[in-house]
Design an enzyme around this catalytic site. Structure first.
Site, short mmCIF file in Angstrom:
data_model
loop_
_atom_site.label_atom_id
_atom_site.label_comp_id
_atom_site.label_asym_id
_atom_site.label_seq_id
_atom_site.Cartn_x
_atom_site.Cartn_y
_atom_site.Cartn_z
NE ARG A 70 -29.71 -38.54 -32.89
CZ ARG A 70 -30.96 -38.99 -33.19
NH1 ARG A 70 -31.41 -39.95 -32.58
NH2 ARG A 70 -31.94 -38.12 -33.82
N GLY A 99 -28.44 -39.19 -38.70
CA GLY A 99 -28.41 -38.59 -40.12
C GLY A 99 -29.44 -38.82 -40.85
CG HIS A 144 -24.28 -22.88 -34.41
ND1 HIS A 144 -24.91 -23.48 -35.47
CD2 HIS A 144 -23.69 -23.80 -33.75
CE1 HIS A 144 -24.24 -24.53 -35.66
NE2 HIS A 144 -23.71 -24.72 -34.54
#
Length: 346
Positions: free
Chosen positions: A309, A311, A151
């Site tokens: 969760r 999507g 990230h």
């Protein structure tokens, strides 16, 4: 195995320099990183005991910054490595699954793929998390592994990642959905740093760039500019576009990685099988990703289920006020004005 010493740290010459070093060696360096971090600007974070630290024009949570400093100094990318780069909660887990399935489809068919038994994050390690904190995990000891993830903003990547010529795929997502996914994800962390702030306070911080890995729009713009300058090295993808029609983008990704699908594979619906295997629906419903089950290779602050969760595209409409929407849309318009980004189909 031959070794050499760099700044009092024993570095293996096998897979990616420190891949076989023990955690205690990182801890020796960790004290130095913590001394540096103590001198940097701090601001209140999304939890009362978890402040953000400014470094390199971005805001960081301290453990992630320690990992960044270590990766910058010691991670050595190879020309044949492949990086999944993203901001948190923009489609990382999905993209990791796709890259692993594409690169390893000659080893496993759909029915025997390890993704059916384990979380995608176990197969594509983070260089700022797994590499410094968990160097003994199997994937880092595997000299044949060429898949990595991060990230880290483009301008702070380890020098070798940029200069080695290794390829990068970057995925971005609507900043409104990204925020909602980050805020709900934070609640699932096994943390002793206090409760997560309200959605209103978190949103205000997010708009100021106060979130893990710093300002989201700067993160996207950094990789966008790098993609514009190096289109042969970087593939730039949009989450919403891929979700709407994954097949052409998965084929494009495979070609970019050097694992293009053959005519026979396409006729045999192999592309469709890879897409289905890596779909949100398939991964979410696997036993390995249900309840409080954890990854098998190392301790984790999130259960595997936390990565799945909804999507969905546009879930921000259930959380954000019109004023919030106007604010983030305005910031996006201002940030990307004149860059060609907003008119791009990526």
């Amino acid at each position: 195995m031959e070794s050499k010493t760099i700044n009092d740290v024993v570095v293996s010459e096998s897979n990616h320099e420190l891949a076989s070093s023990s955690p205690s060696e990182f801890e020796k360096n960790q004290k130095h990183y913590q001394e540096i971090i103590a001198t940097l600007p701090h601001k209140d974070g999304w939890r009362p005991k978890d402040p953000f630290v400014e470094y390199g024009g971005h805001w960081w949570l301290q453990p992630l910054l320690e990992g960044l400093l270590h990766a910058q100094k010691f991670f050595k990318a190879r020309p044949n490595d492949f990086f999944v780069c993203s901001y948190p909660k923009t489609g990382t887990t999905w993209l990791k699954a796709l890259t692993f399935a594409i690169a390893n489809r000659s080893k496993f068919d759909v029915s025997t793929n390890p993704l059916l038994k384990r979380n995608p994050h176990e197969f594509v390690p983070y260089i700022e998390i797994d590499f410094p904190f968990f160097p003994s995990v199997d994937v880092l000891k595997d000299e044949g592994n060429t898949l990595f993830s991060t990230h880290i903003p483009y301008d702070l990547l380890p020098e070798s990642v940029v200069k080695s010529g290794c390829k990068i795929v970057y995925i971005w997502r609507d900043p409104k959905d990204t925020f909602v996914s980050m805020w709900t994800f934070a609640h699932k962390e096994r943390s002793q740093q206090g409760p997560v702030v309200s959605i209103e306070e978190a949103f205000d911080k997010y708009c100021q760039g106060l979130s893990a890995y710093g300002p989201y729009l700067d993160h996207v713009l950094g990789y966008w500019k790098a993609y514009q300058a190096n289109p042969d090295q970087i593939l730039f993808l949009k989450y919403e576009t891929m979700r709407a029609d994954p097949l052409p983008y998965v084929k494009r990704l495979a070609e970019f990685m050097g694992y293009g699908f053959t005519k026979e594979e396409e006729e045999g619906n192999v592309v469709e099988k890879v897409v289905k295997l890596c779909s949100f629906e398939t991964l979410k419903n696997l036993e390995a990703n249900k309840g409080e089950k954890d990854r098998e290779d190392r301790p984790a602050v999130y259960a595997n289920s936390a990565y799945f969760r909804k999507g969905k595209v546009g879930d921000w409409q259930n959380y954000l006020t019109p004023e919030m929407v106007a604010r983030i849309d305005g910031l996006m318009e201002e940030k990307f004005k004149g860059t060609g980004f907003l008119s791009s189909k990526s």
